[in-house]
Design a protein around this motif. Structure first.
Motif, PDB file in Angstrom:
ATOM      1  N   VAL A   1     -31.205 -16.618 -35.141  1.00 39.79           N
ATOM      2  CA  VAL A   1     -31.652 -16.688 -33.373  1.00 39.79           C
ATOM      3  C   VAL A   1     -33.050 -16.945 -33.431  1.00 39.79           C
ATOM      4  CG1 VAL A   1     -31.511 -14.923 -31.740  1.00 39.79           C
ATOM      5  CG2 VAL A   1     -29.963 -14.623 -33.518  1.00 39.79           C
ATOM      6  N   GLU A   2     -33.392 -17.653 -32.418  1.00 33.42           N
ATOM      7  CA  GLU A   2     -34.864 -18.080 -32.158  1.00 33.42           C
ATOM      8  C   GLU A   2     -35.268 -17.723 -30.853  1.00 33.42           C
ATOM      9  OE1 GLU A   2     -35.274 -22.313 -32.470  1.00 33.42           O
ATOM     10  OE2 GLU A   2     -37.512 -22.173 -32.018  1.00 33.42           O
ATOM     11  N   PHE A   3     -36.362 -17.138 -30.523  1.00 29.88           N
ATOM     12  CA  PHE A   3     -36.917 -16.771 -29.377  1.00 29.88           C
ATOM     13  C   PHE A   3     -37.881 -18.174 -28.672  1.00 29.88           C
ATOM     14  CE2 PHE A   3     -35.449 -12.883 -30.446  1.00 29.88           C
ATOM     15  CZ  PHE A   3     -35.385 -11.976 -29.298  1.00 29.88           C
ATOM     16  N   ILE A   4     -37.645 -18.502 -27.619  1.00 29.69           N
ATOM     17  CA  ILE A   4     -38.280 -19.498 -26.961  1.00 29.69           C
ATOM     18  C   ILE A   4     -39.015 -19.199 -25.638  1.00 29.69           C
ATOM     19  CG2 ILE A   4     -38.064 -21.792 -26.354  1.00 29.69           C
ATOM     20  CD1 ILE A   4     -35.624 -22.302 -27.988  1.00 29.69           C
ATOM     21  N   LYS A   5     -40.305 -19.367 -25.668  1.00 31.59           N
ATOM     22  CA  LYS A   5     -41.110 -18.900 -24.485  1.00 31.59           C
ATOM     23  C   LYS A   5     -40.606 -19.447 -23.061  1.00 31.59           C
ATOM     24  CE  LYS A   5     -45.031 -18.891 -21.643  1.00 31.59           C
ATOM     25  NZ  LYS A   5     -45.143 -17.352 -21.493  1.00 31.59           N
ATOM     26  N   ASN A   6     -40.492 -18.779 -21.941  1.00 29.50           N
ATOM     27  CA  ASN A   6     -39.902 -19.089 -20.696  1.00 29.50           C
ATOM     28  C   ASN A   6     -40.956 -18.671 -19.694  1.00 29.50           C
ATOM     29  OD1 ASN A   6     -37.308 -19.549 -21.224  1.00 29.50           O
ATOM     30  ND2 ASN A   6     -36.323 -17.988 -20.063  1.00 29.50           N
ATOM     31  N   ASN A   7     -40.890 -19.288 -18.430  1.00 27.97           N
ATOM     32  CA  ASN A   7     -41.770 -18.352 -17.296  1.00 27.97           C
ATOM     33  C   ASN A   7     -40.704 -17.945 -16.531  1.00 27.97           C
ATOM     34  OD1 ASN A   7     -43.272 -21.766 -17.291  1.00 27.97           O
ATOM     35  ND2 ASN A   7     -44.420 -19.879 -17.883  1.00 27.97           N
TER      36      ASN A   7
ATOM     37  N   GLY B   1     -51.348 -19.079 -18.093  1.00 27.68           N
ATOM     38  CA  GLY B   1     -51.714 -20.647 -18.763  1.00 27.68           C
ATOM     39  C   GLY B   1     -50.742 -20.880 -19.713  1.00 27.68           C
ATOM     40  N   ASP B   2     -49.608 -20.360 -20.197  1.00 25.84           N
ATOM     41  CA  ASP B   2     -48.622 -20.802 -21.043  1.00 25.84           C
ATOM     42  C   ASP B   2     -47.400 -21.323 -20.112  1.00 25.84           C
ATOM     43  OD1 ASP B   2     -49.877 -20.314 -23.430  1.00 25.84           O
ATOM     44  OD2 ASP B   2     -49.073 -18.226 -23.792  1.00 25.84           O
ATOM     45  N   VAL B   3     -47.118 -22.545 -20.361  1.00 28.88           N
ATOM     46  CA  VAL B   3     -46.071 -23.196 -19.629  1.00 28.88           C
ATOM     47  C   VAL B   3     -44.695 -22.883 -20.530  1.00 28.88           C
ATOM     48  CG1 VAL B   3     -44.874 -25.295 -18.851  1.00 28.88           C
ATOM     49  CG2 VAL B   3     -47.546 -24.803 -18.447  1.00 28.88           C
ATOM     50  N   MET B   4     -43.468 -22.770 -19.782  1.00 23.61           N
ATOM     51  CA  MET B   4     -42.347 -22.651 -20.594  1.00 23.61           C
ATOM     52  C   MET B   4     -42.311 -23.739 -21.700  1.00 23.61           C
ATOM     53  SD  MET B   4     -38.421 -22.574 -18.962  1.00 23.61           S
ATOM     54  CE  MET B   4     -36.907 -22.474 -20.016  1.00 23.61           C
ATOM     55  N   ASP B   5     -41.858 -23.286 -22.772  1.00 22.13           N
ATOM     56  CA  ASP B   5     -41.766 -24.467 -24.080  1.00 22.13           C
ATOM     57  C   ASP B   5     -40.826 -25.262 -24.195  1.00 22.13           C
ATOM     58  OD1 ASP B   5     -42.288 -25.211 -26.509  1.00 22.13           O
ATOM     59  OD2 ASP B   5     -41.920 -23.422 -27.693  1.00 22.13           O
ATOM     60  N   ILE B   6     -41.230 -26.361 -23.087  1.00 28.57           N
ATOM     61  CA  ILE B   6     -40.100 -27.278 -22.988  1.00 28.57           C
ATOM     62  C   ILE B   6     -40.355 -28.331 -24.140  1.00 28.57           C
ATOM     63  CG2 ILE B   6     -40.143 -27.457 -20.476  1.00 28.57           C
ATOM     64  CD1 ILE B   6     -42.339 -28.899 -19.942  1.00 28.57           C
TER      65      ILE B   6
END
Lengths: 558, 558
Positions: free
Chosen positions: B136-142, B175-180
């Motif tokens: 299970v991996e977590f990925i940054k969203n906005n 400043g952190d955009v979603m990790d596209i």
């Protein structure tokens, strides 16, 4: 002495409803020994008015001045302007004046209430009703119902101009633009006070013409192909109905009507010549199965998601004659009235789940408002050029915004009166001020009861609705205070009793202890005993459940 | 035999909430002998759930498969994603995984529920939790709360990518955009199934950046001059809070906080480094009188008009520390959640009446959504390139619209699954189908009771709320069936008793007649007697009042 009588030349203007609220519109104008009433509307209950059907204005003031009242003058036939009439006419039987369609709709209403001794007078725009001290003139408006009028009251102090509900539609369906020429003439004679519709004062620009809805409908009908079309709209918006019927005829579809109020309004407005529909177009709802889907339009009530409305019943498969099926095109040609969003949303989701395509105002341009936006309001201010101004028909923020708009147009702020229901504006040719207050308020109608549901009843209903109730019954000997039967416990709306035996046993234990204590102390004041049961039980139940059911201890003496 | 075991390579995906509704988000993914849960949210009661505090998912399926559950993985810290956690962890104590702020907010919640034996794991974006059969991996969203994540589940059949709640903010506050970029990589590895947020699928274009709110606020603060500023916003929207605080510091104003949840969130997010506020800026709400109006900003809860919220209490002059006065500038930086429009409107009108200036979203650009609009949704579909797609997080019409959007992008309709809560999607590398259903539903929480309020209790509460009740008590002799005491009548929530003596006398007459008839016929079946009282009374009361109170006949035997 007569000469020194107070306020002889003062005109009184007061609202019994419609200020700081949407609905229940009713305005009273009093001059010398005569009173006229403009509109007599209802409003729908607020969320905390549990079980209440409708709300009407408190007419204590009118009851006290019955003999002065010359008539009720109706601007148009919407419920928030005529809905309270049957209730009020039962108490004060005075003549009613209104344009043809308004009177037609009122007739239906009075018939339902079995009121047949009311004098109804049909007037036409520019017609003037003469009283002893002033004259009342009807002036044609545009609005979301035909025959809407504004009203000008001509007095020797100047004209009071009440816009009623209006928009200025330059391309109306019936071709008759609001009578702005007459308003120009009035302003030349001198408008002393204007009362104006504030509903859409928050919207910039102009309200779109009713005609623009036609293009949106045309587009949808064209693309509908073989789908059955179901259109929900307000029954009173007869111009909208006409446009839907025109589309049906254009695309060779039959029209069936669903919903009691829709059937009523279509009947009345067809009889009176406000709705043109060919005989071969209109079919009975019972006959829809005889036609292909591509040959059908069903016009229905239920735009607000009201659970008992025809559309809601179709959506939940409870309608006896119409069953929604895959491929149906449902058009909701209306805007949600604030507070109804969730109900509407529920109906839309149910329709989608049944496979229907649903088009509502978020998606296509299939509705326009009947009320004037900012630019039309500015225009009416410029046309009428009133000396004094009273924003009407709106919540407080709208009235206030309308006052600001008048100021932006150059009116001195001391000439603007943001009033509350019950405030009395006294004015003459030169001055105006809020001079006093009359009693006003909400009269709640629940079933046949008018005004017999008040705060205590509502408070109890609220309490019962949140945590239910627990009844404790004990029969006690008159002679020695011993318990002869009980305590029995009955609860409703509190917990699942079957799963809460333990809780109920505990409750019984508490009561028995209280009874025992009282018996030992030989206390026979039942009020004291009841109170003790209540308090102890309340604490126990709250600790165990964090709920506060209504507790009703009942003691029977034998 | 093992080889022939059913579905060994099938992954099961099912929702316990969040489909066909807004709220109560909870998704279960099961593969071989392992289960993970994504989110555990609550929803707020529908109008007909009288007295209910919150609604949580039915976790019968999880209870039956307790031993398989490896953890609950939290996408972000909003109530509709974490609110049910305390209730669920009381029944199944499994580890919880989430980003720092999510875990911080969960800690506050668990503390309130006195749950201190839960294993909470803070993860960082791109971190991977390894289980036996999948990762299970977590990925940054906005989103409208920091530390929001989407979740990728890596299996040997392919990747399941759950977007969680998201927008793609190209100029986010932190400043952190979603990790596209990571989503691109996942799509190269092969996304088997995507579940995606459908909340704003009805909105065209892009959702505006949170940063745009800053300009609107700046404008209002600049023009505020000497007014005190009161800003209401969602407590969880920490980026919004940061922008308000930045404005306060820019215009040399102190900040005071009002409302329990606001105080909690500001505390946690400051402790965890998500909110930058200088010590000298933050003041206690008790100290506001020490400052000039022009030196103050009060940040408060209550954007939805909730009657007990800080803003509503200020508006109705019931707040102990803040009194609204003429000249105050109140900014409501939020959007009404459907259903709350009337409550908010009431608060706004009250604020205006107190002389405050009120700015809300209709008037100025002071709020943006946290959810992706159509173009962002298209982008996420293009980036992830999933083989199968399941619209998530939305009412039916939104899920359906999202399915259409996927089709417009070229996905075959048979690869799209518009599912209901409880449907089980079974899939492997090559195929997917809805194969079965598991039990699901709403569990109502009322006070301490979880699930003890159901249809019967709600039906009774509704009945009581509409027409109140009437209790009839009679004590009857066990021996000869004669009436020893009563009938006594007690009513609540029905009519004003004082004004209805006549009605009550009539009711007593009806009961006495029934008792007499039964005595004469020597009937001692109390059920029959009770039923007779009920039916006769019901008819009488309805005829007289057109109301149907709940009638509770109670017979005591002595």
């Amino acid at each position: 002495m007569q000469l020194f009588k107070n306020n002889t030349n003062k005109i009184k203007v007061m609202a019994l409803g419609g200020l700081n609220e949407i609905g229940k519109n009713m305005t009273v104008i009093e001059y010398k020994d005569e009173i006229i009433v403009i509109d007599a509307g209802l409003s729908f209950p607020e969320e905390d008015m549990l079980g209440v059907d409708i709300v009407i204005p408190d007419i204590t003031y009118l009851m006290k001045n019955k003999d002065k009242i010359k008539g009720i003058f109706i601007t148009h036939g919407h419920e928030d302007h005529i809905g309270a009439l049957p209730y009020i006419l039962k108490k004060i039987n005075v003549p009613v004046y209104g344009a043809k369609l308004s009177i037609g709709l009122i007739q239906v209403k009075l018939k339902e209430h079995k009121l047949n001794n009311v004098k109804l007078n049909v007037v036409t725009p520019r017609q003037v009703i003469k009283l002893n001290n002033f004259e009342v003139e009807f002036i044609k408006n545009n609005h979301s119902i035909p025959d809407a009028c504004s009203i000008a009251v001509h007095t020797d102090q100047g004209i009071i101009y009440h816009t009623g509900d209006f928009k200025i539609d330059l391309t109306p369906i019936d071709g008759d633009v609001m009578d702005i020429h007459r308003i120009c003439e009035l302003s030349n004679e001198g408008v002393l006070l204007m009362l104006a519709d504030s509903t859409n004062v928050g919207r910039s620009g102009y309200t779109m013409s009713e005609k623009t809805v036609g293009a949106g409908l045309d587009d949808l009908f064209r693309k509908a192909n073989n789908s059955r079309i179901i259109v929900a709209t307000f029954s009173s918006n007869i111009h909208r109905l006409q446009q839907i019927i025109n589309m049906a005829e254009k695309f060779n579809r039959k029209v069936a009507i669903s919903g009691r109020s829709m059937i009523n309004v279509v009947g009345v407005s067809r009889d009176l010549g406000y709705l043109n529909i060919e005989d071969k177009t209109l079919i009975d709802l019972n006959d829809i199965s005889k036609y292909e889907d591509s040959e059908l339009v069903i016009i229905t009530t239920g735009t607000q998601g009201e659970p008992m409305s025809a559309l809601a019943r179709m959506a939940s498969a409870e309608h006896k004659k119409v069953e929604i099926k895959a491929g149906d095109l449902v058009i909701i040609s209306a805007h949600p009235i604030p507070g109804n969003e969730k109900l509407i949303s529920r109906v839309i989701n149910l329709l989608f789940e049944k496979g229907a395509e649903v088009v509502y105002n978020d998606i296509a341009d299939i509705h326009v408002s009947g009320h004037a936006s900012q630019e039309e309001l500015k225009l009416i201010h410029r046309l009428a050029k009133p000396k004094f101004f009273m924003p009407a028909h709106g919540e407080y923020r709208m009235l206030k915004r309308h006052a600001e708009l008048a100021e932006e147009l150059g009116m001195p702020s001391q000439n603007i009166f943001v009033m509350q229901t019950g405030d009395v504006l006294e004015l003459d040719a030169n001055s105006a001020k809020v001079a006093s207050r009359i009693p006003t308020g909400n009269v709640l109608v629940d079933g046949l009861g008018v005004g017999d549901v008040g705060n205590i009843v509502l408070r109890d209903r609220k309490h019962l609705s949140e945590d239910g109730l627990m009844i404790v019954v004990v029969t006690i000997s008159k002679e020695d205070g011993t318990v002869l039967a009980g305590p029995d416990i009955i609860s409703r709306g509190f917990v699942y009793v079957r799963e809460s035996e333990d809780l109920m046993d505990g409750a019984k234990g508490i009561i028995k202890q209280v009874l025992k204590d009282c018996e030992e102390k030989n206390i026979k004041e039942w009020a004291y005993l009841k109170n003790n049961i209540k308090e102890n039980l309340k604490e126990y139940l709250y600790q165990r459940t964090k709920r506060n059911p209504m507790i009703l201890p009942i003691i029977m003496e034998v």
